[in-house]
Design an enzyme around this catalytic site. Sequence first.
Site, PDB file in Angstrom:
ATOM      1  N   SER A  98     -14.226  26.474   0.971  1.00 42.04           N
ATOM      2  CA  SER A  98     -14.812  25.162   1.254  1.00 42.04           C
ATOM      3  C   SER A  98     -14.638  24.220   0.072  1.00 42.04           C
ATOM      4  O   SER A  98     -14.572  24.660  -1.078  1.00 42.04           O
ATOM      5  CB  SER A  98     -16.306  25.291   1.529  1.00 42.04           C
ATOM      6  OG  SER A  98     -16.548  26.191   2.569  1.00 42.04           O
TER       7      SER A  98
HETATM    8  N1  SAH Z   1     -18.219  30.297   2.411  1.00 45.00           N
HETATM    9  C1  SAH Z   1     -16.779  30.227   2.238  1.00 45.00           C
HETATM   10  C2  SAH Z   1     -16.083  29.401   3.297  1.00 45.00           C
HETATM   11  C3  SAH Z   1     -16.017  30.133   4.497  1.00 45.00           C
HETATM   12  S1  SAH Z   1     -14.828  29.687   5.690  1.00 45.00           S
HETATM   13  C4  SAH Z   1     -16.406  29.705   0.882  1.00 45.00           C
HETATM   14  O1  SAH Z   1     -17.273  29.396   0.096  1.00 45.00           O
HETATM   15  O2  SAH Z   1     -15.242  29.653   0.600  1.00 45.00           O
HETATM   16  C5  SAH Z   1     -15.647  30.504   7.036  1.00 45.00           C
HETATM   17  C6  SAH Z   1     -15.672  32.012   6.969  1.00 45.00           C
HETATM   18  O3  SAH Z   1     -16.474  32.436   8.061  1.00 45.00           O
HETATM   19  C7  SAH Z   1     -14.313  32.665   7.155  1.00 45.00           C
HETATM   20  O4  SAH Z   1     -14.068  33.552   6.101  1.00 45.00           O
HETATM   21  C8  SAH Z   1     -14.440  33.405   8.475  1.00 45.00           C
HETATM   22  O5  SAH Z   1     -13.722  34.615   8.538  1.00 45.00           O
HETATM   23  C9  SAH Z   1     -15.934  33.650   8.532  1.00 45.00           C
HETATM   24  N2  SAH Z   1     -16.465  33.932   9.876  1.00 45.00           N
HETATM   25  C10 SAH Z   1     -16.127  33.354  11.060  1.00 45.00           C
HETATM   26  N3  SAH Z   1     -16.818  33.912  12.072  1.00 45.00           N
HETATM   27  C11 SAH Z   1     -17.613  34.869  11.531  1.00 45.00           C
HETATM   28  C12 SAH Z   1     -18.562  35.783  12.058  1.00 45.00           C
HETATM   29  N4  SAH Z   1     -18.815  35.864  13.364  1.00 45.00           N
HETATM   30  N5  SAH Z   1     -19.208  36.600  11.199  1.00 45.00           N
HETATM   31  C13 SAH Z   1     -18.957  36.558   9.864  1.00 45.00           C
HETATM   32  N6  SAH Z   1     -18.068  35.712   9.295  1.00 45.00           N
HETATM   33  C14 SAH Z   1     -17.411  34.874  10.114  1.00 45.00           C
END
Ligand code: SAH
Length: 217
Positions: A66
């Site tokens: 992000s």
């Molecule tokens: N917090 C992260 C950004 C995350 S992007 C940062 O600081 O960089 C969103 C993330 O959510 C991705 O890695 C994706 O794989 C995860 N995600 C999507 N659906 C999910 C689910 N059902 N359970 C857990 N993680 C999930």
Amino acid sequence: MSEFNSKITAQKCQKLADEISSWVPLDENLYNAFAAVEREIFTPKGFKHQAYKLDSLPISQDQWISSPLMVAKMTLALEISKSVDSILEIGCGSGYQAAILSKLIRRVFTVERIEPLLLEAKKCFKTLGISNIHTRFDDGQKGWRDYAPYDRILLSASVKKVPEPLFEQLGENGILAAPVETGSKQVIMQFIKTKNGIRVKTLEECLFVPILDGISR
Ligand code: SAH
């Protein structure tokens, strides 16, 4: 890292914190958290030179780290006070958001559905000597019952509707922040769990990858 390099990195982190605070008001704790976490540890090899800009960046598995500004906005939506002891994050991804939270909250729990990403994130936490982040490989839509209730819950992937188990696992007076899809847009929504039900506030537009079902090894 040499003393010279670590000084340069510390300056870059501080500059990033300064830049974020020119967009959103950071209190001292949040400013210090951004100044303390080396974002370049979480960015992939070819993008290290962009680690301290306000951009989101691609990581492996088609996912994104992000933008630090979005990390700041989501963290602010959580209204973290001294009494907040635990937080659950859904969507650990690179781990950068969790690392920022680890400087503000005693216990951070984070769930990720893509195993290789979680393994990478765990390595980053170790490199930085962060020991208060607990990770789980699972579909986070179920939450993480073992340590509930949580004072705060953060969704780092967008949803059409917040999964019910997450509200169940939020403590009383707890706050949940999530990117919620409304038509073609996404907005940050803040949900406060009160005795009389959930109070909802819509904050501002945002952009996150969608939450997906199941796990991926
Ligand atoms: N917090 C992260 C950004 C995350 S992007 C940062 O600081 O960089 C969103 C993330 O959510 C991705 O890695 C994706 O794989 C995860 N995600 C999507 N659906 C999910 C689910 N059902 N359970 C857990 N993680 C999930």
